[in-house]
Scaffold this motif. Structure first.
Motif, PDB file in Angstrom:
ATOM      1  N   LEU A 183       4.852  14.103  19.377  1.00 38.40           N
ATOM      2  CA  LEU A 183       4.891  15.817  19.651  1.00 38.40           C
ATOM      3  C   LEU A 183       4.811  15.969  17.700  1.00 38.40           C
ATOM      4  N   PRO A 184       4.864  15.138  17.222  1.00 34.43           N
ATOM      5  CA  PRO A 184       4.157  15.519  15.474  1.00 34.43           C
ATOM      6  C   PRO A 184       2.780  16.416  15.221  1.00 34.43           C
ATOM      7  N   ASP A 185       2.304  14.620  16.383  1.00 36.13           N
ATOM      8  CA  ASP A 185       0.665  15.748  16.168  1.00 36.13           C
ATOM      9  C   ASP A 185       0.030  16.875  16.375  1.00 36.13           C
ATOM     10  N   LEU A 186       0.890  17.193  18.087  1.00 35.53           N
ATOM     11  CA  LEU A 186       1.411  18.783  18.671  1.00 35.53           C
ATOM     12  C   LEU A 186       1.673  19.577  17.293  1.00 35.53           C
ATOM     13  N   ARG A 187       2.631  19.475  16.718  1.00 32.54           N
ATOM     14  CA  ARG A 187       3.202  20.178  16.424  1.00 32.54           C
ATOM     15  C   ARG A 187       2.246  20.225  14.921  1.00 32.54           C
ATOM     16  N   ARG A 188       1.963  19.609  13.995  1.00 32.51           N
ATOM     17  CA  ARG A 188       0.687  19.709  13.358  1.00 32.51           C
ATOM     18  C   ARG A 188      -0.855  20.740  14.093  1.00 32.51           C
ATOM     19  N   ARG A 189      -0.923  20.645  15.364  1.00 30.49           N
ATOM     20  CA  ARG A 189      -1.630  21.427  15.635  1.00 30.49           C
ATOM     21  C   ARG A 189      -1.639  21.804  15.700  1.00 30.49           C
ATOM     22  N   ILE A 190      -0.351  22.797  16.469  1.00 28.10           N
ATOM     23  CA  ILE A 190       0.302  24.303  16.574  1.00 28.10           C
ATOM     24  C   ILE A 190      -0.014  24.988  15.347  1.00 28.10           C
ATOM     25  N   GLN A 191       0.320  24.515  13.967  1.00 35.14           N
ATOM     26  CA  GLN A 191       0.386  24.971  12.913  1.00 35.14           C
ATOM     27  C   GLN A 191      -0.769  25.594  11.985  1.00 35.14           C
ATOM     28  N   ARG A 224      13.105  26.608  22.121  1.00 33.35           N
ATOM     29  CA  ARG A 224      13.329  25.429  22.611  1.00 33.35           C
ATOM     30  C   ARG A 224      12.061  24.703  23.139  1.00 33.35           C
ATOM     31  N   LYS A 225      11.580  23.391  23.216  1.00 30.27           N
ATOM     32  CA  LYS A 225      10.367  23.388  23.626  1.00 30.27           C
ATOM     33  C   LYS A 225       9.681  23.592  24.169  1.00 30.27           C
ATOM     34  N   VAL A 226       9.457  25.076  23.309  1.00 26.67           N
ATOM     35  CA  VAL A 226       7.597  25.900  23.293  1.00 26.67           C
ATOM     36  C   VAL A 226       7.891  25.870  21.806  1.00 26.67           C
ATOM     37  N   PHE A 227       6.522  26.709  21.780  1.00 28.95           N
ATOM     38  CA  PHE A 227       5.488  27.248  20.738  1.00 28.95           C
ATOM     39  C   PHE A 227       4.941  28.096  21.198  1.00 28.95           C
ATOM     40  N   GLU A 228       5.475  29.550  21.048  1.00 25.99           N
ATOM     41  CA  GLU A 228       4.971  30.632  21.404  1.00 25.99           C
ATOM     42  C   GLU A 228       3.984  31.806  20.636  1.00 25.99           C
ATOM     43  N   GLN A 283      -8.733  35.621  22.223  1.00 24.35           N
ATOM     44  CA  GLN A 283      -9.295  34.604  21.277  1.00 24.35           C
ATOM     45  C   GLN A 283      -8.440  33.629  21.262  1.00 24.35           C
ATOM     46  N   LEU A 284      -7.287  32.929  20.991  1.00 25.62           N
ATOM     47  CA  LEU A 284      -7.040  32.406  21.575  1.00 25.62           C
ATOM     48  C   LEU A 284      -6.182  31.313  22.412  1.00 25.62           C
ATOM     49  N   ARG A 285      -6.659  31.956  23.560  1.00 26.62           N
ATOM     50  CA  ARG A 285      -6.334  31.780  25.247  1.00 26.62           C
ATOM     51  C   ARG A 285      -6.843  30.403  25.265  1.00 26.62           C
ATOM     52  N   GLY A 286      -8.434  30.116  24.786  1.00 27.70           N
ATOM     53  CA  GLY A 286      -9.123  28.975  24.554  1.00 27.70           C
ATOM     54  C   GLY A 286      -9.037  27.503  24.175  1.00 27.70           C
ATOM     55  N   ARG A 287      -8.465  28.133  22.695  1.00 31.12           N
ATOM     56  CA  ARG A 287      -8.605  26.759  21.459  1.00 31.12           C
ATOM     57  C   ARG A 287      -6.687  26.115  22.101  1.00 31.12           C
ATOM     58  N   ILE A 288      -5.946  27.087  22.227  1.00 27.08           N
ATOM     59  CA  ILE A 288      -4.189  27.013  22.322  1.00 27.08           C
ATOM     60  C   ILE A 288      -4.871  25.558  24.332  1.00 27.08           C
ATOM     61  N   ALA A 289      -5.057  26.142  25.390  1.00 25.99           N
ATOM     62  CA  ALA A 289      -5.684  25.760  26.399  1.00 25.99           C
ATOM     63  C   ALA A 289      -6.481  24.281  25.915  1.00 25.99           C
ATOM     64  N   ALA A 290      -7.053  24.079  25.001  1.00 28.23           N
ATOM     65  CA  ALA A 290      -7.538  22.666  25.135  1.00 28.23           C
ATOM     66  C   ALA A 290      -6.903  21.663  24.007  1.00 28.23           C
TER      67      ALA A 290
END
Length: 318
Positions: free
Chosen positions: A204-212, A227-231, A167-174
């Protein structure tokens, strides 16, 4: 009896162990023989010295010389457990480009005849085994959620993958499409967003917020920042620490043949493994810079890991 050959690595003081030839890490320079190959394992025992307090690594942890002395002085046989990326192989922009240090791979294969060896990685299991070949080793992929034994048997020690990953796959790909230079890696039991090559690091701060935000929407999953990844992995996944404990529990179920576990790792995801081997074992952080850690030793990089394993293999073959 095999002599100890040349080693090019340097100890935590930055000085080669034998300053005339650079033959052995941690040997007092006054002990250099005219023929360094005359050093046998017995000759070296007891001559490897701990670094002085002023020459410890920046984190306050003892470095290569102290680690080698501890390993050679062990009263019981060892079990070696190692991460792959950043520990046995240098970090690469593309994970498929990573290769283990040849000296480390040679040493592990030499020791695998009588020393239990496990590779514990965040990579998928099949991906991991295309990059490193140690026929007698046990391999753990996806942070311990996949295991493959020397005979080829493969199991999922902690259950199947969480359906929420799909279910997450499409969201994180976007999200990856929105942040140019980032990309998605799919593992059997994880989804990873890599941002090492993010074109605009100011985002990068915006990316972190989106991932959170995504992490909050999927409570069945855990998000690990590496290390340079969100898993993203299943929340029930035990991590590397759980995998290491599972392996050690089965290594000597009767408690009749104890071994000292030694774990080498470089990432925050390895902290659980350091805790799992404590207090009976040894945790070795592989990091150029200091950071809080449960490990008791620190090596500066994959070259020092290879040097420690090479010395241990030569001692083991005496």
């Amino acid at each position: 009896m095999r002599p100890i050959g040349p080693i090019s690595a340097r100890d935590s003081t930055g000085a080669a162990g034998c300053n005339r030839q650079g033959w052995f890490v941690g040997i007092d320079p006054g002990d250099c023989p005219h023929n360094p190959l005359a050093y046998t394992a017995e000759h070296l025992k007891g001559r490897i010295r701990l670094p002085q307090e002023t020459s410890k690594t920046g984190s306050g942890l003892p470095g290569l010389g102290a680690l080698v002395r501890s390993l050679l002085a062990a009263r019981e046989p060892l079990a070696l457990l190692l991460d792959f990326d950043g520990t046995l192989a240098r970090i690469c922009d593309r994970p498929g480009d990573a290769r283990p240090e040849p000296a480390a791979l040679t040493a592990l294969n030499r020791m695998s005849a009588d020393t239990p060896i496990a590779i514990v990685s965040g990579r998928g299991l099949d991906d991991l085994q295309t990059l490193i070949a140690i026929p007698r080793a046990t391999f753990f992929g996806s942070h311990g959620q996949e295991a493959r034994f020397p005979g080829g048997q493969t199991i999922n020690p902690f259950g199947e993958s969480a359906p929420e990953l799909g279910q997450l796959r499409g969201r994180i790909a976007a999200v990856a499409r929105e942040f140019a230079g980032s990309w998605i890696e799919e593992k059997p039991q994880a989804l990873v967003l890599h941002y090492r090559n993010l074109r605009d690091q100011g985002k990068l701060p915006d990316l972190r917020r989106r991932i959170q935000i995504l992490a909050g929407e999927f409570p069945e999953l855990s998000m690990m920042a590496g290390r340079k990844v969100f898993e993203f992995v299943p929340a029930a996944a035990p991590g590397k620490g759980g995998a290491v404990q599972w392996y050690l529990d089965r290594l000597d179920p009767g408690g009749n043949a104890p071994r000292i576990p030694v774990y080498f790792g470089d990432d925050v995801s390895d902290e659980g493994a350091f805790a799992a081997v404590d207090p009976l074992g040894i945790g070795v952080l592989v990091a150029r810079r200091t950071r809080p850690t449960a490990a008791g030793y620190r090596l500066s990089g994959v070259n020092e890991v290879a040097a420690a394993l090479t010395l241990l293999a030569r001692w083991n073959a005496r």
